[in-house]
Scaffold this active site. Structure first.
Site, PDB file in Angstrom:
ATOM      1  N   HIS A  17      -7.426 -10.642   9.729  1.00  0.00           N
ATOM      2  CA  HIS A  17      -6.086 -11.086  10.092  1.00  0.00           C
ATOM      3  C   HIS A  17      -6.215 -11.924  11.358  1.00  0.00           C
ATOM      4  CE1 HIS A  17      -1.650 -10.871   9.949  1.00  0.00           C
ATOM      5  NE2 HIS A  17      -1.755 -11.037  11.248  1.00  0.00           N
ATOM      6  N   CYS A  18      -5.916 -13.214  11.235  1.00  0.00           N
ATOM      7  CA  CYS A  18      -6.117 -14.145  12.348  1.00  0.00           C
ATOM      8  C   CYS A  18      -4.926 -14.102  13.304  1.00  0.00           C
ATOM      9  CB  CYS A  18      -6.310 -15.562  11.817  1.00  0.00           C
ATOM     10  SG  CYS A  18      -6.560 -16.789  13.118  1.00  0.00           S
ATOM     11  N   PRO A  19      -5.151 -13.776  14.576  1.00  0.00           N
ATOM     12  CA  PRO A  19      -4.029 -13.729  15.527  1.00  0.00           C
ATOM     13  C   PRO A  19      -3.481 -15.111  15.857  1.00  0.00           C
ATOM     14  CG  PRO A  19      -6.105 -13.363  16.672  1.00  0.00           C
ATOM     15  CD  PRO A  19      -6.426 -13.379  15.209  1.00  0.00           C
TER      16      PRO A  19
END
EC number: 2.3.1.225
Length: 432
Positions: free
Chosen positions: A120-122
């Site tokens: 999950h890319c911030p």
């Protein structure tokens, strides 16, 4: 903590957008008024084309749906499902109450299982998955290419300023221009360096067909193999079960070209790999993946792990005279465990049982907070089990967005058959 994390995630996309705008457009303003070397027409076109590609790919990385698993999905291979259940591989998501396809994980932010979840890319506030990975790769590619080109233009102007350092100030650029150039050069250099490292790592994952989570699992598997060598190839699991740990080859590496083709949406057209407006992979894909055949076709990934194996189901076993007891496996197994516990008690040793995941991780946190800096620096704090294990870069599964609470089994977990039965009953109740 959750509120703070939510606020940070809300600022991520605006922050990245401001950074892109600052580098792409204020640099053009600087070049426009830099008399010693104004921006050429072809340089202006290249900068704006790169900026447009970056904007398109970043927008799609942020907005394309990373996918979801239908509650009606079922594994096709019943033998494989039986083998997974026997070895403790999780094919059932306790959050979604549905089957989980290979390479899928439950994202704690998206609140659902994501097909071929990478992380999950911030910075995109979105999952990098089977459907968003091609857009993410193109975004990194054009960001590094565009900022690399900008770096050459900035360095050229900085060289001109440095060469004229001995001339009177009124003959050169103003202090404001020099300050602007310095800030652009520093910010762009740091950004292109960080993104280059990320791009190299992403391209390696693309070429090996390994997600970030799977790279973590491969390293974890290597660790378990080293541990098992000291115990005759076995490690202790829950309920006294001994788990055989043998080397298992990663099944999804099918060759560099095939890996790239699969990772970039299944297209063999090389030009489409770089086209910012390329199609998102078909929604019918992402549930099954080709394997290299190095392992038995009924063996899936990840390999067996003591902390991912559920406690054996208790059942009643007759011992004669109408008496029954609740135990594990067989009478012989129960008697063996009882004898071992008595021997440990006589020797003054504690009889250890695997505690629930939430209790174990809380004890780890309490122990870490109460330990001295010297103990933490020298690694004296022990972390038993996968929930306390980190890879070489100090990362845990939760650092990739995976919901750890359902990746590890608790002692009171219900058997998969019971969960499936409950799921079917709930579906029947919803029928009119």
């Amino acid at each position: 903590m959750l509120c703070s994390s939510f606020q940070v995630s809300r600022l991520a996309i605006p922050s990245v957008s401001v950074l892109i705008s600052f580098l792409a457009y204020t640099s053009q303003y600087f070049f426009l008024y830099f008399e010693p070397a104004p921006l050429k027409k072809q340089e202006l076109w290249r900068l704006n084309i790169f900026a447009l590609c970056i904007w398109i790919c970043y927008y799609r990385s942020c907005t394309v749906d990373p996918g979801r698993i239908s509650s009606s999905w079922r594994p096709r291979d019943s033998k494989q499902l039986e083998a997974d259940n026997a070895t403790g591989r999780q094919r059932w998501c306790r959050r979604c109450e549905a089957f989980k396809p290979p390479r899928a994980h439950h994202c704690k932010t998206c609140q659902r299982c994501i097909p071929k979840m990478d992380h999950h890319c911030p910075w995109t506030t979105n999952c990098i998955s089977h459907f968003t990975f091609p857009h993410f790769v193109r975004f990194l590619f054009y960001a590094v290419l565009g900022m690399g080109y900008l770096e050459t233009l900035l360095f050229e102007r900085a060289s001109i300023v440095w060469a004229a350092r001995d001339l009177p100030s009124y003959l050169g650029p103003s202090v404001t221009q020099i300050g602007h150039l310095f800030i652009l050069l520093v910010v762009n250099s740091l950004t292109v360096f960080v993104l280059s490292v990320l791009l190299i790592r992403t391209l390696w994952s693309l070429g090996s067909n390994t997600t970030t989570i799977e790279s973590w699992e491969v390293e974890r598997h290597e660790t378990l193999l080293r541990r098992a060598r000291h115990f005759g190839g076995f490690l202790d699991g829950p309920g006294g079960v001994r788990i055989r740990i043998r080397r298992q080859e990663f099944p999804y590496d099918i060759g560099i070209l095939s890996n790239i083709k699969q990772g970039m949406g299944g297209s063999s057209n090389v030009l489409s790999w770089f086209w910012p407006l390329a199609r998102t992979p078909a929604r019918s894909t992402g549930l099954e993946f080709e394997v290299n055949g190095f392992e038995d076709p009924h063996v899936t990934w990840p390999p067996p792990d003591p902390d991912r194996i559920p406690l054996p189901q208790r059942h009643l076993i007759s011992v004669g005279n109408g008496a029954e007891f609740s135990g594990y496996g067989s009478v012989e197994e129960f008697n063996r465990r009882k004898a071992e516990d008595l021997n440990r008690q006589r020797a003054g040793l504690n009889v250890q049982r695997r505690k629930r995941f939430h209790h174990r991780i809380q004890e780890d946190l309490d122990e870490g907070s109460s330990s001295s800096d010297h103990e933490r620096e020298n690694g004296d704090i022990s972390h038993d089990g996968e929930e306390g294990w980190r890879n070489a870069e100090g990362e845990r599964l939760r650092d990739f967005g995976v919901d750890e609470d359902i990746e590890f089994y608790d002692e009171e977990d219900l058997p998969l058959g019971v969960l499936i039965q409950r799921r079917a009953q709930a579906a029947l109740k919803q029928l009119p």
